[in-house]
Design a protein around this motif. Structure first.
Motif, PDB file in Angstrom:
ATOM      1  N   MET A 149      44.694  19.340  36.377  1.00  0.00           N
ATOM      2  CA  MET A 149      45.627  18.357  36.928  1.00  0.00           C
ATOM      3  C   MET A 149      46.669  17.938  35.900  1.00  0.00           C
ATOM      4  O   MET A 149      47.842  17.764  36.213  1.00  0.00           O
ATOM      5  N   VAL A 150      46.224  17.783  34.644  1.00  0.00           N
ATOM      6  CA  VAL A 150      47.137  17.342  33.590  1.00  0.00           C
ATOM      7  C   VAL A 150      48.104  18.440  33.203  1.00  0.00           C
ATOM      8  O   VAL A 150      49.285  18.217  32.990  1.00  0.00           O
ATOM      9  N   SER A 151      47.602  19.655  33.112  1.00  0.00           N
ATOM     10  CA  SER A 151      48.422  20.777  32.670  1.00  0.00           C
ATOM     11  C   SER A 151      48.111  22.012  33.503  1.00  0.00           C
ATOM     12  O   SER A 151      47.299  22.852  33.107  1.00  0.00           O
ATOM     13  N   PRO A 152      48.725  22.108  34.695  1.00  0.00           N
ATOM     14  CA  PRO A 152      48.450  23.259  35.547  1.00  0.00           C
ATOM     15  C   PRO A 152      48.772  24.569  34.823  1.00  0.00           C
ATOM     16  O   PRO A 152      49.774  24.650  34.099  1.00  0.00           O
ATOM     17  N   PRO A 153      47.931  25.602  34.995  1.00  0.00           N
ATOM     18  CA  PRO A 153      48.199  26.864  34.322  1.00  0.00           C
ATOM     19  C   PRO A 153      49.475  27.519  34.841  1.00  0.00           C
ATOM     20  O   PRO A 153      49.846  27.355  36.001  1.00  0.00           O
ATOM     21  N   THR A 154      50.133  28.228  33.961  1.00  0.00           N
ATOM     22  CA  THR A 154      51.336  28.949  34.344  1.00  0.00           C
ATOM     23  C   THR A 154      51.171  30.404  33.935  1.00  0.00           C
ATOM     24  O   THR A 154      50.269  30.755  33.181  1.00  0.00           O
ATOM     25  N   GLY A 155      52.073  31.249  34.423  1.00  0.00           N
ATOM     26  CA  GLY A 155      52.032  32.653  34.054  1.00  0.00           C
ATOM     27  C   GLY A 155      50.728  33.306  34.457  1.00  0.00           C
ATOM     28  O   GLY A 155      50.128  32.980  35.481  1.00  0.00           O
ATOM     29  N   VAL A 156      50.252  34.231  33.629  1.00  0.00           N
ATOM     30  CA  VAL A 156      49.017  34.962  33.917  1.00  0.00           C
ATOM     31  C   VAL A 156      47.837  34.006  34.050  1.00  0.00           C
ATOM     32  O   VAL A 156      46.902  34.250  34.809  1.00  0.00           O
ATOM     33  N   GLY A 157      47.869  32.882  33.335  1.00  0.00           N
ATOM     34  CA  GLY A 157      46.794  31.906  33.411  1.00  0.00           C
ATOM     35  C   GLY A 157      46.623  31.299  34.792  1.00  0.00           C
ATOM     36  O   GLY A 157      45.585  30.721  35.094  1.00  0.00           O
ATOM     37  N   ALA A 158      47.646  31.405  35.642  1.00  0.00           N
ATOM     38  CA  ALA A 158      47.574  30.844  36.991  1.00  0.00           C
ATOM     39  C   ALA A 158      46.919  31.808  37.975  1.00  0.00           C
ATOM     40  O   ALA A 158      46.645  31.436  39.116  1.00  0.00           O
ATOM     41  N   LEU A 159      46.676  33.053  37.544  1.00  0.00           N
ATOM     42  CA  LEU A 159      46.105  34.053  38.441  1.00  0.00           C
ATOM     43  C   LEU A 159      44.592  33.886  38.544  1.00  0.00           C
ATOM     44  O   LEU A 159      43.924  33.514  37.590  1.00  0.00           O
ATOM     45  N   THR A 160      44.059  34.191  39.738  1.00  0.00           N
ATOM     46  CA  THR A 160      42.611  34.220  39.888  1.00  0.00           C
ATOM     47  C   THR A 160      42.073  35.488  39.213  1.00  0.00           C
ATOM     48  O   THR A 160      42.828  36.400  38.853  1.00  0.00           O
ATOM     49  N   GLU A 161      40.749  35.537  39.076  1.00  0.00           N
ATOM     50  CA  GLU A 161      40.131  36.709  38.444  1.00  0.00           C
ATOM     51  C   GLU A 161      40.454  37.981  39.228  1.00  0.00           C
ATOM     52  O   GLU A 161      40.759  39.020  38.643  1.00  0.00           O
ATOM     53  N   ARG A 162      40.403  37.905  40.543  1.00  0.00           N
ATOM     54  CA  ARG A 162      40.711  39.083  41.364  1.00  0.00           C
ATOM     55  C   ARG A 162      42.185  39.477  41.243  1.00  0.00           C
ATOM     56  O   ARG A 162      42.515  40.665  41.191  1.00  0.00           O
ATOM     57  N   GLU A 163      43.076  38.489  41.176  1.00  0.00           N
ATOM     58  CA  GLU A 163      44.499  38.796  41.013  1.00  0.00           C
ATOM     59  C   GLU A 163      44.764  39.476  39.675  1.00  0.00           C
ATOM     60  O   GLU A 163      45.605  40.375  39.585  1.00  0.00           O
ATOM     61  N   ARG A 164      44.033  39.067  38.635  1.00  0.00           N
ATOM     62  CA  ARG A 164      44.171  39.733  37.332  1.00  0.00           C
ATOM     63  C   ARG A 164      43.716  41.188  37.429  1.00  0.00           C
ATOM     64  O   ARG A 164      44.345  42.078  36.856  1.00  0.00           O
ATOM     65  N   ASP A 165      42.625  41.417  38.162  1.00  0.00           N
ATOM     66  CA  ASP A 165      42.152  42.794  38.370  1.00  0.00           C
ATOM     67  C   ASP A 165      43.230  43.638  39.046  1.00  0.00           C
ATOM     68  O   ASP A 165      43.482  44.779  38.654  1.00  0.00           O
ATOM     69  N   VAL A 166      43.851  43.061  40.077  1.00  0.00           N
ATOM     70  CA  VAL A 166      44.910  43.779  40.799  1.00  0.00           C
ATOM     71  C   VAL A 166      46.101  44.043  39.885  1.00  0.00           C
ATOM     72  O   VAL A 166      46.663  45.138  39.875  1.00  0.00           O
ATOM     73  N   LEU A 167      46.475  43.036  39.097  1.00  0.00           N
ATOM     74  CA  LEU A 167      47.613  43.189  38.186  1.00  0.00           C
ATOM     75  C   LEU A 167      47.364  44.313  37.184  1.00  0.00           C
ATOM     76  O   LEU A 167      48.269  45.117  36.895  1.00  0.00           O
ATOM     77  N   ILE A 168      46.149  44.391  36.660  1.00  0.00           N
ATOM     78  CA  ILE A 168      45.812  45.450  35.700  1.00  0.00           C
ATOM     79  C   ILE A 168      45.949  46.823  36.349  1.00  0.00           C
ATOM     80  O   ILE A 168      46.487  47.770  35.743  1.00  0.00           O
ATOM     81  N   LEU A 169      45.492  46.934  37.592  1.00  0.00           N
ATOM     82  CA  LEU A 169      45.591  48.221  38.298  1.00  0.00           C
ATOM     83  C   LEU A 169      47.046  48.557  38.618  1.00  0.00           C
ATOM     84  O   LEU A 169      47.452  49.739  38.558  1.00  0.00           O
ATOM     85  N   ILE A 170      47.842  47.545  38.952  1.00  0.00           N
ATOM     86  CA  ILE A 170      49.282  47.778  39.161  1.00  0.00           C
ATOM     87  C   ILE A 170      49.898  48.346  37.890  1.00  0.00           C
ATOM     88  O   ILE A 170      50.663  49.311  37.916  1.00  0.00           O
ATOM     89  N   ALA A 171      49.548  47.729  36.758  1.00  0.00           N
ATOM     90  CA  ALA A 171      50.108  48.166  35.475  1.00  0.00           C
ATOM     91  C   ALA A 171      49.661  49.576  35.111  1.00  0.00           C
ATOM     92  O   ALA A 171      50.351  50.279  34.372  1.00  0.00           O
ATOM     93  N   ASN A 172      48.518  49.996  35.661  1.00  0.00           N
ATOM     94  CA  ASN A 172      48.029  51.353  35.409  1.00  0.00           C
ATOM     95  C   ASN A 172      48.548  52.355  36.435  1.00  0.00           C
ATOM     96  O   ASN A 172      48.105  53.507  36.468  1.00  0.00           O
TER      97      ASN A 172
END
Length: 223
Positions: A149-172
């Motif tokens: 609440m005090v400091s909402p995550p931004t950038g990659v930190g705002a992604l869920t674990e599954r979204e990070r998985d998808v992003l890694i596969l996109i990059a590959n």
């Protein structure tokens, strides 16, 4: 709620690991003021058990619920329980600490959230608080929610674990179909994740997303 301070708090324990259920049950039954009515092995089993209990007017006061289970996860089960049985309170007890799941469970009406690293006294305190229609949060969970609440995550930190998985596969270089096959999800779900990734990262293309993944160290740069 129907519970009064003179009555024992009636509890249903839901966890897909029998040894966990038995351990919790054994501890709770040693205490005065708490009665374990039944156990359920997953989310669907919990709903079936509650339906049978409701038919005999023997609903629990509190459901102690694992979050990650087969057939139906705890976030959805919480929603079903709180909508179908408004007098029943749900306390999440799980080893899973992903913030999005925590928020999902609380948004669906959970009255408490504990990590399995919590001590027995905290489990009892959470059950008692729920029976009084109060909220109880594991201190570690409360700190994470406060930081969010005090400091909402931004950038990659705002992604869920599954979204990070998808992003890694996109990059590959994976296509949506290949991502779907790799993660055993539908292409439609992949498209939803990709749209969410682009929105959260404020990007307009998969290529830009791939570059962000490399910049953030999620994947090594292509040589």
């Amino acid at each position: 709620m129907n519970h009064t301070s003179a009555d024992p708090i009636r509890v249903l324990i839901v966890d897909d690991h029998a040894v966990v259920r038995r351990g919790i049950r054994t501890y709770l039954e040693l205490l005065g003021g708490i009665e374990v009515l039944a156990e359920a092995s997953d989310g669907q089993d919990a709903l079936d058990t509650l339906k049978a209990m409701a038919a005999h007017r023997e609903l629990p006061d509190v459901v102690l619920l694992d979050l990650v289970m087969p057939r139906m996860d705890g976030v959805l089960v919480t929603s079903r329980i709180t909508s179908q049985y408004p007098d029943v309170r749900v306390v999440i007890l799980t080893s899973f600490g992903e913030l999005e799941r925590i928020q999902g469970a609380l948004a669906n009406g959970a009255s408490g959230y504990l990590l399995k690293s919590a001590g027995p006294d905290e489990v009892v305190a959470a059950i008692q608080a729920a029976a009084r229609d109060e909220m109880f949060l594991d201190p570690a969970v409360a700190r994470r929610l406060t930081r969010q609440m005090v400091s909402p995550p931004t950038g990659v930190g705002a992604l869920t674990e599954r979204e990070r998985d998808v992003l890694i596969l996109i990059a590959n270089g994976y296509s949506n179909k290949e991502i779907a096959d790799e993660l055993v999800i539908s292409e439609r779900t992949v498209r939803t994740h990709v749209s969410s990734i682009l929105r959260k990262l404020r990007l307009s293309s998969r290529t830009q997303a791939a570059l962000v993944a490399v910049r953030e160290g999620l994947v090594p740069p292509q040589t």
